[in-house]
Design an enzyme around this catalytic site. Structure first.
Site, PDB file in Angstrom:
ATOM      1  N   GLN A  78      24.063   7.425  86.448  1.00 31.81           N
ATOM      2  CA  GLN A  78      24.011   6.738  85.160  1.00 31.81           C
ATOM      3  C   GLN A  78      24.038   5.225  85.372  1.00 31.81           C
ATOM      4  O   GLN A  78      25.068   4.581  85.192  1.00 31.81           O
ATOM      5  CB  GLN A  78      25.213   7.183  84.312  1.00 31.81           C
ATOM      6  N   PHE A  79      22.889   4.648  85.740  1.00 28.58           N
ATOM      7  CA  PHE A  79      22.837   3.206  85.994  1.00 28.58           C
ATOM      8  C   PHE A  79      23.138   2.396  84.737  1.00 28.58           C
ATOM      9  O   PHE A  79      23.560   1.242  84.820  1.00 28.58           O
ATOM     10  CB  PHE A  79      21.484   2.800  86.592  1.00 28.58           C
ATOM     11  N   THR A  80      22.992   3.002  83.559  1.00 32.99           N
ATOM     12  CA  THR A  80      23.233   2.260  82.317  1.00 32.99           C
ATOM     13  C   THR A  80      24.707   1.903  82.116  1.00 32.99           C
ATOM     14  O   THR A  80      25.024   1.105  81.235  1.00 32.99           O
ATOM     15  CB  THR A  80      22.700   3.039  81.095  1.00 32.99           C
TER      16      THR A  80
END
Length: 147
Positions: A78-80
């Protein structure tokens, strides 16, 4: 390294309509990797998550960990979690590049397995659909910089 941990009764991740990972009772872990993160931070995060006592005991107190309930983990990259939200359109330059993030994502999952837990996962960089039946709901935000 950052994580959002949700206590779930059931969770799964699909890619192109096919189930890629699925668990019953346990944790849905959304895992973000920052550019300065290391294996030591991945180890610290795995230790913290695998030891979290957020399942209820017989007195309805959050006192049991994943091991005590025979739980599993579903880990989704989950790079966000590293979004810069100063403007209305988030930027993601604060997230680690794949050459750093992928090995640390995989190392985190291996550390959880090494501690004896079944680990299912998504696919790094894929367009995934994540489904969960939250239990509680109980959701914990973790950041290795704050541990």
């Amino acid at each position: 390294m950052r994580a959002v941990v949700t206590r779930v009764k059931h969770a799964k991740v699909t890619i192109d309509g096919a189930v890629n990972g699925e668990i019953e009772q346990g944790f849905l872990v959304l895992l973000g990797v920052g550019p300065q993160d290391t294996q030591a931070q991945a180890d610290k995060m795995a230790d913290k998550i695998c030891g979290l006592r957020i399942f209820e005991d017989e007195n309805e107190k959050m006192n049991l960990n994943l091991e005590a309930v025979g739980g599993s983990l579903l880990v989704v990259s989950q790079f966000t979690l590293y979004a810069d939200t100063k403007s209305r359109r988030p930027g993601f330059t604060g997230a680690a590049k794949p050459e750093i993030a992928i090995p640390l994502y995989e190392h985190f999952m291996e550390e959880c397995r090494r501690r004896g837990f079944p680990v299912e996962h998504g696919e790094f960089g894929a367009d995934m659909q994540v489904y969960s039946q939250n239990d509680g709901p109980v959701t914990i935000w973790l950041d290795t910089d704050a541990m």
